[in-house]
Design an enzyme around this catalytic site. Structure first.
Site, PDB file in Angstrom:
ATOM      1  CB  THR B 188      -0.982   0.091   1.176  1.00 37.55           C
ATOM      2  OG1 THR B 188      -0.247   0.300   2.393  1.00 37.55           O
ATOM      3  CG2 THR B 188      -1.585  -1.101   1.382  1.00 37.55           C
ATOM      4  CD  GLU B 335      -5.330  -1.427   3.365  1.00 38.39           C
ATOM      5  OE1 GLU B 335      -6.085  -0.895   2.354  1.00 38.39           O
ATOM      6  OE2 GLU B 335      -4.548  -0.780   4.083  1.00 38.39           O
ATOM      7  CE  LYS B 445     -11.031  14.137  15.270  1.00 38.77           C
ATOM      8  NZ  LYS B 445      -9.697  13.953  15.020  1.00 38.77           N
ATOM      9  CD1 TRP B 450     -15.593  15.688  15.402  1.00 43.69           C
ATOM     10  CD2 TRP B 450     -15.561  13.535  14.224  1.00 43.69           C
ATOM     11  NE1 TRP B 450     -15.004  14.597  16.180  1.00 43.69           N
ATOM     12  CE2 TRP B 450     -14.743  13.397  15.591  1.00 43.69           C
ATOM     13  CE3 TRP B 450     -15.886  12.439  13.461  1.00 43.69           C
ATOM     14  CZ2 TRP B 450     -14.529  12.147  15.962  1.00 43.69           C
ATOM     15  CZ3 TRP B 450     -15.372  11.242  13.625  1.00 43.69           C
ATOM     16  CH2 TRP B 450     -14.511  11.108  15.142  1.00 43.69           C
TER      17      TRP B 450
END
Lengths: 552, 552
Positions: B188, B335, B445, B450
């Protein structure tokens, strides 16, 4: 320090292929889509999922455990769909009982499979009365009825389906387990000897569903089954899980229509009312529907129908196409879950005249992804793919029964040489289409030449006077065998044509088509009926044994 | 005597899912269909199969055995496609090397994976020269070149690819083996620490291919990939097997076009000349192509492009649609093999205005069959599917890496609670669409709220002056974090608009859209460039660390 990689990737996080996973996508995407039984019962996928939970809770409540067998006797219904999921999802085995077998054969299959629980529609109470005293393993019976009240029953039940579901919790916890766990079993309707049991695992049913989705989805022009289709089976759910398509329809989140029995009036009404666009059946069922008076005015345009089970007569393909039906064949058998091939047309084929399209639509198709399908001689060597050289069809794929239940001799024959032997004779053409020409045992051996009874039938069926025809080989001292055509005339042609005239027409056409050099040996007899098996296939064994009994 | 059925159906006739089976259908149905490399090399599936046999024989000839690793460094080519099949079909492991990593990282991945053989394009000889002395496990090197003659090499090779193939037999016998055998590995391009190795088995790659085929095939209206499509990748073959689509294209028997590197002129030429109709890429690549002068006159109508890797800006979806491109998003990661969701539109959606369609096309989609995808809070409880409530995306499916190679700590985090944790934040709307709003680590944040950096980017990118934008959170004493937009202006807008004007526009739009109550805290800085990863994603970690270094 380099990492030398281990080879097997299996781990605690491996994901077994389980039937419950087929429900994930429709519930996440189309939970409000409809499922209907005859247009009378109608509910959403959300309710389907809830009722699957209730059915599992109810079955657990009467003692059903993983590994046990729940047998079902019903026509095509939402209840059957619920059982397709709930029973295997519990880890139990669903036995789909062929209700068209004789009571003695039904008894045999229930005892042979060791069914623990029997779920039975009140319509079959007369059969139940005959066999109940001799059921050796069934310990609980659940009743289903389409009547307003439960009719008088010949035996005690532990409850009726709807009451049990109403009392049960929808919150059954379906566990993970080995994907090779057996999910379903049923018995082939072979024309010789006792029915033979075949069986499929969760893994096999999931892979068959994915393989069919890939094949139908890949179609560029015709036969493309997609998420906006409306599905209705016309092959019974007891017969190889209605060819596996209720699982496919559910995974794809299609609207689903279950018709009960295949009564032509009801079928015609459901197709138009519910906008059915994808079905499947044997030619006999389609013939019955298309020739029904109600069908003459119904709008069938855009109805995709996969034909299997028997060869599709080209004449039927043409007449269906003229009604706007997108008709095409598939190939498979009870032992193969069943689908192995589908005859999707290429874009270019759709520009051909209907008669030429019909030739392709009536072929039994090209292999699904992952299917290793061969046509071989008796030494298991591949024949040339020239559309002429023929041999037995043998196959490997991820969804084949691994044996006949408790029948090691037949199982060994089935899997001789590591391939499943279909006992079908066929050829493959350069475009990759398999054409199944006969069953091994129905081939006619005349003067050293092998002739396909199905090819002879296809030629004779094109005559305007012929309603249906079966060709069988009969013993002949000089030629070994010669073909006998048993012909059912259309009602308005009876008395208008002689056996002799039809025979001369057919003999000439057979030789002209190059199907046999011995067309002249054909005999034609008019019959009052043709003998069929419980799923509507020609029973040539019986007809061959005593053809005279059928003749007019 | 009743037969008590055993539960596991596994037998000697079980059919392991192996990559070689993906070749069965195309060889049986379209053996003459073409595969081309840049329009220069052109051959049939029959030849592909022959060259796969030759490649396996050649690799066996230089000592490659089952379980060993063959690493590949090449751009997208027919040779890469051959290796996709030949290496795993031998039982060996294909390592697809990310050639856009730094030489030091490439060295790390080759040694960490324990590569035995390296197949390398002469274009990468400079990298090879740097790393060759420190390769700890590679014992044989094979050269590839697109030049007329092999350039001078920094090390000794055991041969060049074409010569080895020419000398090898096409008749390699590919064995059956455990479907859980590892087939591929790659690393990755995570933006923190060393690259991490993921790996997939034969079973996983076959199931991913079937799952994608089912999803693409089930599309009723747009995004329907079918057997007459022409495929060309625009995500590198080294990156999660070009998202698995060369396997899909091969199983479906599509004509395939491999472009090497993604040079806009060549891409435009290949699309029109070879009639490419299905591709996939990250937004950056599409942006590069669509804004190239040659693209202005090219006919892109009917070109289906699946977008993934980063969020698709709605503005890009609209402009692509105006060019006749059928653009839609998918979601996945290295993944996950990678595809988990696809945003196929329903028939009814296609009747909406382009701007409304773009909202759906830019969503990351709905789950593929068998995919169990959830959005959960920190207690792993599902959030409400109202399109607002957000949480981490976690998933189970048949095609997820079972661990990071030799990294038990990271693996345990990845699989906490038995689900793979994507580290993506998203929500699910009532129609079942997942919207990925941010990476867990990129969320901003502010004042206890958020805010998704991607949603802020989407709003700012709609301004006509903006070429590209990255929003990162920067520390703020009072608010915790506040958003900083790093904006790359279109060349003709440089000097025509101030940071202040754009900031006021954006702050207002952010509050109006309800994305954040704190739009007023936004800061805007114009930059000369944005930092991206080796596969073209924004590298927010680096930009967050030192935004001032980028500013004009």
């Amino acid at each position: 320090m380099p990492v030398r990689l281990v080879q097997s990737t299996a781990s605690a996080y491996s994901y077994p292929l389980l039937i419950k996973q087929l429900l994930l996508t429709p519930l996440a995407t189309v939970p409000e889509r409809e499922i209907t039984y005859q247009g009378k019962v109608r509910y959403t996928y959300r309710t389907l999922r809830e009722r699957i939970g209730r059915l599992a809770s109810a079955l657990a409540g009467i003692g059903v455990q993983a590994g046990q067998t729940v047998a079902m006797m019903d026509w095509d219904s939402h209840r059957y769909l619920e059982a397709f999921f709930a029973v295997p999802m519990m880890g139990a085995i669903l036995q789909t009982v062929n209700v068209r077998l004789s009571p003695e054969q039904i008894l045999y299959t229930l005892n042979h499979a060791g069914a623990d629980v029997l779920v039975v529609n009140s319509e079959f109470f007369p059969i139940l009365a005959q066999i109940a005293p001799r059921l050796t393993t069934v310990r609980s019976i659940v009743f289903i009825t389409d009547e307003p009240c439960m009719p008088a029953a010949p035996v005690e039940a532990c409850g009726d389906y709807e009451t049990l579901l109403a009392q049960a919790s929808p919150d059954y916890e379906f566990p993970d387990f080995d994907e090779n766990a057996q999910a379903t079993t049923f018995y082939t309707t072979g024309t010789t000897g006792d029915p033979k049991g075949v069986y499929f695992s969760h893994r096999q049913l999931v892979l068959h569903t994915l393989g069919c989705a890939a094949a139908f989805g890949g179609a560029s022009a015709q036969g493309h089954v997609h998420r906006e289709d409306v599905y209705m089976p016309m092959t019974p759910m007891f017969h190889v899980h209605a060819w596996g398509f209720p699982y496919l329809a559910t995974m794809m989140g299609l609207k689903q229509v279950y018709p009960g029995r295949y009564q032509p009036e009801l079928i015609c009404r459901l197709v138009t009312q519910e906008k059915v666009s994808f079905s499947h059946c044997v030619p006999t069922i389609l013939h019955m529907i298309l020739t029904h008076p109600q069908a003459q005015t119904a709008d069938f345009s855009g109805w995709k129908i996969l034909i299997g089970g028997s060869a599709l007569p080209e004449a039927m393909a043409i007449s269906a196409q003229k009604r706007g039906i997108d008709l095409f064949t598939g190939y498979g058998m009870s032992e193969t879950c069943p689908v192995l091939t589908i005859a999707h047309l290429e874009q270019a084929d759709l520009e051909r005249p209907l008669a030429e399209q019909a030739v392709i639509r009536a072929k039994t198709g090209r292999p699904l992804p992952l299917v290793d399908l061969r046509v071989v001689d008796k030494h298991m060597q591949d024949v040339v793919h020239d559309g002429r050289a023929s041999g037995e069809v043998i196959v490997r794929s991820p969804w084949l029964t691994q044996a006949y239940l408790a029948d090691p001799v037949a199982s060994e024959q089935l899997w001789a040489g590591g391939y499943l032997h279909t006992a079908d004779i066929g050829n493959i053409n350069p475009a990759g289409y398999l054409k199944v020409t006969d069953r091994v045992k129905d081939i006619i051996k005349t003067g050293g030449e092998w002739t396909s009874s199905l090819e002879l039938e296809d030629i004779i069926a094109k005559h305007e006077a012929v309603h249906e025809v079966a060709v069988v080989g009969i013993p002949d001292d000089k030629w070994g065998e010669r073909p006998l055509a048993l012909v059912l005339l259309k009602p308005d042609h009876v008395g208008q044509i002689s056996e002799h005239v039809l025979r001369n027409y057919a003999a000439h056409a057979i030789e002209a088509a190059g199907v046999s050099r011995y067309g002249v040996l054909l005999q034609v007899r008019f019959v009052k009926t043709l003998v069929k098996t419980s799923v509507g296939k020609m029973n040539k064994r019986l007809m061959r044994a005593d053809p005279a009994a059928l003749c007019l």
